[in-house]
Design a protein around this motif. Structure first.
Motif, PDB file in Angstrom:
ATOM      1  N   GLY A 219       8.344  54.162  41.218  1.00 50.50           N
ATOM      2  CA  GLY A 219       7.968  55.609  41.388  1.00 50.50           C
ATOM      3  C   GLY A 219       9.010  56.816  42.251  1.00 50.50           C
ATOM      4  O   GLY A 219      10.110  56.293  42.661  1.00 50.50           O
ATOM      5  N   VAL A 220       8.546  57.390  41.506  1.00 48.42           N
ATOM      6  CA  VAL A 220       8.933  59.257  42.102  1.00 48.42           C
ATOM      7  C   VAL A 220       8.348  60.033  42.832  1.00 48.42           C
ATOM      8  O   VAL A 220       7.789  60.265  42.415  1.00 48.42           O
ATOM      9  CB  VAL A 220      10.034  59.769  40.609  1.00 48.42           C
ATOM     10  CG1 VAL A 220      10.506  61.394  40.583  1.00 48.42           C
ATOM     11  CG2 VAL A 220      11.298  58.705  39.711  1.00 48.42           C
ATOM     12  N   GLU A 221       8.946  60.180  43.928  1.00 58.29           N
ATOM     13  CA  GLU A 221       9.221  61.309  44.492  1.00 58.29           C
ATOM     14  C   GLU A 221       8.256  62.860  44.218  1.00 58.29           C
ATOM     15  O   GLU A 221       8.755  62.995  42.931  1.00 58.29           O
ATOM     16  CB  GLU A 221       9.708  61.400  45.978  1.00 58.29           C
ATOM     17  CG  GLU A 221       9.966  60.522  46.751  1.00 58.29           C
ATOM     18  CD  GLU A 221       8.857  60.084  47.857  1.00 58.29           C
ATOM     19  OE1 GLU A 221       8.141  60.376  48.680  1.00 58.29           O
ATOM     20  OE2 GLU A 221       9.829  59.028  47.918  1.00 58.29           O
ATOM     21  N   ILE A 222       7.103  63.401  44.528  1.00 60.29           N
ATOM     22  CA  ILE A 222       6.566  64.176  43.944  1.00 60.29           C
ATOM     23  C   ILE A 222       5.998  65.685  45.764  1.00 60.29           C
ATOM     24  O   ILE A 222       6.167  64.792  46.884  1.00 60.29           O
ATOM     25  CB  ILE A 222       5.120  64.030  44.061  1.00 60.29           C
ATOM     26  CG1 ILE A 222       4.442  63.669  44.059  1.00 60.29           C
ATOM     27  CG2 ILE A 222       5.325  63.271  42.339  1.00 60.29           C
ATOM     28  CD1 ILE A 222       2.291  62.941  43.893  1.00 60.29           C
ATOM     29  N   ASP A 223       5.843  66.981  45.281  1.00 62.16           N
ATOM     30  CA  ASP A 223       5.766  67.244  46.628  1.00 62.16           C
ATOM     31  C   ASP A 223       4.499  68.273  45.594  1.00 62.16           C
ATOM     32  O   ASP A 223       3.855  67.924  45.453  1.00 62.16           O
ATOM     33  CB  ASP A 223       7.144  68.027  46.717  1.00 62.16           C
ATOM     34  CG  ASP A 223       7.922  68.421  45.739  1.00 62.16           C
ATOM     35  OD1 ASP A 223       6.760  69.009  45.083  1.00 62.16           O
ATOM     36  OD2 ASP A 223       9.038  68.962  46.624  1.00 62.16           O
ATOM     37  N   SER A 224       4.277  69.917  46.542  1.00 59.23           N
ATOM     38  CA  SER A 224       3.075  70.483  46.200  1.00 59.23           C
ATOM     39  C   SER A 224       3.949  71.054  45.208  1.00 59.23           C
ATOM     40  O   SER A 224       2.645  71.581  44.260  1.00 59.23           O
ATOM     41  CB  SER A 224       3.140  70.946  47.492  1.00 59.23           C
ATOM     42  OG  SER A 224       4.248  72.104  47.527  1.00 59.23           O
ATOM     43  N   GLY A 225       5.403  70.713  44.609  1.00 62.25           N
ATOM     44  CA  GLY A 225       5.810  71.339  43.443  1.00 62.25           C
ATOM     45  C   GLY A 225       5.207  70.419  41.758  1.00 62.25           C
ATOM     46  O   GLY A 225       5.888  70.793  40.587  1.00 62.25           O
ATOM     47  N   GLY A 226       5.256  69.139  42.230  1.00 65.49           N
ATOM     48  CA  GLY A 226       5.411  68.390  41.096  1.00 65.49           C
ATOM     49  C   GLY A 226       6.069  67.045  41.346  1.00 65.49           C
ATOM     50  O   GLY A 226       7.249  66.943  42.777  1.00 65.49           O
ATOM     51  N   MET A 227       7.079  66.627  40.335  1.00 68.13           N
ATOM     52  CA  MET A 227       7.505  65.408  40.870  1.00 68.13           C
ATOM     53  C   MET A 227       9.096  66.180  40.929  1.00 68.13           C
ATOM     54  O   MET A 227       9.410  67.531  40.392  1.00 68.13           O
ATOM     55  CB  MET A 227       8.049  64.745  39.229  1.00 68.13           C
ATOM     56  CG  MET A 227       9.356  63.693  38.805  1.00 68.13           C
ATOM     57  SD  MET A 227       9.501  63.459  37.218  1.00 68.13           S
ATOM     58  CE  MET A 227       8.540  61.931  36.813  1.00 68.13           C
ATOM     59  N   VAL A 228       9.873  65.870  41.627  1.00 62.10           N
ATOM     60  CA  VAL A 228      10.916  66.206  42.512  1.00 62.10           C
ATOM     61  C   VAL A 228      12.296  65.433  41.572  1.00 62.10           C
ATOM     62  O   VAL A 228      12.652  64.615  41.377  1.00 62.10           O
ATOM     63  CB  VAL A 228      10.969  65.528  43.796  1.00 62.10           C
ATOM     64  CG1 VAL A 228      12.367  66.390  44.757  1.00 62.10           C
ATOM     65  CG2 VAL A 228       9.973  66.041  45.038  1.00 62.10           C
ATOM     66  N   PRO A 229      12.955  66.316  40.600  1.00 60.88           N
ATOM     67  CA  PRO A 229      13.982  66.260  39.964  1.00 60.88           C
ATOM     68  C   PRO A 229      15.033  65.244  40.614  1.00 60.88           C
ATOM     69  O   PRO A 229      15.750  64.529  39.903  1.00 60.88           O
ATOM     70  CB  PRO A 229      14.217  67.874  39.955  1.00 60.88           C
ATOM     71  CG  PRO A 229      13.306  68.658  39.718  1.00 60.88           C
ATOM     72  CD  PRO A 229      12.840  68.441  41.088  1.00 60.88           C
TER      73      PRO A 229
END
Length: 471
Positions: A219-229
């Motif tokens: 799993g990769v973190e997401i926020d309100s802008g989508g996937m966190v690079p």
């Protein structure tokens, strides 16, 4: 009713999982014999000092494991463990690979858990096309599909093209939908044991299917802008994944849209670490968002998948994947091995719908219908903490205290409305709770949408007083 009071085992898994494990251990060693009735959820929650929702999720997990049966008004009872050999294995195949939705959805419910294309009268157009295929190509219909006609690829290239990006038709592979397209890519481009990256909220059937095929999910973190690079790079550096699956435009379920800057960063990170990308543009093709596709920035390693399911007809099972150069044959062979071969009738009908312009017309009509429903839903949910988009067939609702996602889903089901809790979109076990639910509104007509959403709003506003968790 049993006097047994479970003592959840130590560990890092969620409390409801440990609670279910404690019950299972008691059943295995005879402390909870078959036929015993488990404590009412409210009573056990009080004794343990937890919420009713936590106990409810534990009981639901026990039912998924085939250890108990529950009937409204009677209670929850331990099943005969002499038949344990007939039950799923310890990590529970059904629960692990089907998620929180019922395998067979109960009848008589409002289906707010599906985002298939709305009914806009498309069956007449589709039926005529299918009849034309059967009439014009009777020999091909009676046989197997042993080759890919060029116009199937041309239709796919036309359907996938967006925002100035258009794949070469020779790179396009017809598939049985976006899911089979993504799974074909995962199977072709990785091996059992390889790690596949998913956002921490995502369309999880892809992740479950990848695990079923022996891949490991990360799993990769997401926020309100989508996937966190930055987190994507951390995972790439530490765990060396082979491939990443992402939904940059109208992410399911959060409706996030990745900025152009993030898309460039993710493309560069993937190139730097040698990671293949699957760009799911299923909902993007229904949006008016002008952001370039990730494939613009990483054409050498991005597979773009989409289908007709969300804006033409889900029952057609027609989709396409655009591949990086020289990989189309590999994906074609893999898709054939996984699925047994594409349906000639469906692939030909899908190509005709696209090339004739009918599919585009139906897409516009679907988007207009979804926009009209969006206005109805937005008015009913006014004031609630909810993420929406005019052309998305669902909303991402933040639940107020004291609602938990699973409890709200159960409460909605008691009112004959099926929705998705957040666990449906978690590709792996995690401690974090988002306290959200996805509610779709493409099924049924506008009157049913208004009725169901009004019922959910009433439930939302009533708090836990609107739900009796007793089983």
């Amino acid at each position: 009713m049993t006097s047994f009071l479970p003592s959840p085992l130590d560990g890092h898994s969620p409390y409801y999982v440990r609670l279910a494990d404690a019950f299972e251990a008691a059943m295995a060693d005879g402390r909870l014999p078959s036929g015993d009735k488990l404590p009412p959820q409210r009573h056990l929650a009080f004794d343990l000092g937890v919420t009713v929702g936590t106990v409810g999720r534990a009981y639901a997990l026990l039912r998924e494991r085939g250890l108990v049966s529950g009937e409204i008004g009677r209670g929850t009872y331990v099943l005969d463990q002499r038949h344990a050999a007939d039950q799923p294995p310890r990590d529970n195949f059904a629960f692990a690979y089907t998620g929180t939705r019922s395998i067979d959805s109960p009848a008589g419910k409002l289906r707010f858990d599906t985002a298939a294309a709305p009914d806009i009268g498309q069956s007449e157009r589709i039926g005529a096309t299918l009849a034309d295929v059967a009439r014009d190509m009777s020999i091909e219909v009676a046989s197997y599909s042993r080759s890919t006609p060029p116009h199937w690829r041309t239709a796919g290239a036309r359907w996938l093209a967006r925002n100035g990006w258009a794949p070469d038709a020779e790179t396009v592979v017809p598939t049985h939908g976006a899911v089979s397209a993504a799974l074909s890519v995962i199977t072709a481009m990785s091996a059992p044991g390889d790690r596949i990256v998913f956002e921490k909220l995502t369309f999880s059937p892809i992740a479950r299917s990848a695990r079923l095929a022996g891949r490991r999910t990360v799993g990769v973190e997401i926020d309100s802008g989508g996937m966190v690079p930055e987190d994507f790079e951390r995972v790439c550096a530490q765990q060396h994944p082979k491939l990443a699956f992402l939904m940059p435009t109208l992410h399911n379920p959060t409706l996030a849209i990745l900025s152009e800057d993030r898309r460039r960063q993710i493309a560069e990170i993937a190139r730097r670490y040698g990671v293949w990308l699957i760009e799911d543009d299923l909902y993007g093709s229904m949006s008016d968002d002008p952001t370039p596709l990730v494939a613009e920035f990483a054409p050498d390693r991005t597979f773009v998948v989409s289908s007709l399911s969300k804006c033409v007809a889900a029952g057609l099972r027609v989709g396409w994947v655009a591949c990086p150069p020289h990989l189309a044959q590999r994906i074609t062979v893999t898709h054939r091995l996984l699925t047994g071969g594409i349906s000639f009738v469906l692939a030909e009908a899908g190509a005709r719908l696209v090339l004739s312009g009918t599919a585009d017309e139906l897409r516009r009509r679907s988007m207009a219908e979804i926009e009209a429903r969006h206005r109805i839903v937005s008015e009913i949910l006014a004031g609630a903490d909810v993420t929406t988009h005019p052309f998305a067939p669902f909303v991402w609702l933040k639940l107020p205290d004291p609602w938990l996602s699973g409890t709200f889903k159960a409460a909605a089901a008691r009112r004959d409305i099926l929705i998705d809790d957040e666990d449906e979109y978690k590709p792996e076990r995690m401690e974090h709770n988002y306290y959200r639910a996805r509610i779709s509104y493409s099924s049924g007509d506008r009157a049913l949408i208004a009725t169901g959403m009004t019922e959910l709003r009433s439930l939302l506003d009533s708090g836990m007083a609107g739900y009796d968790g007793e089983t």
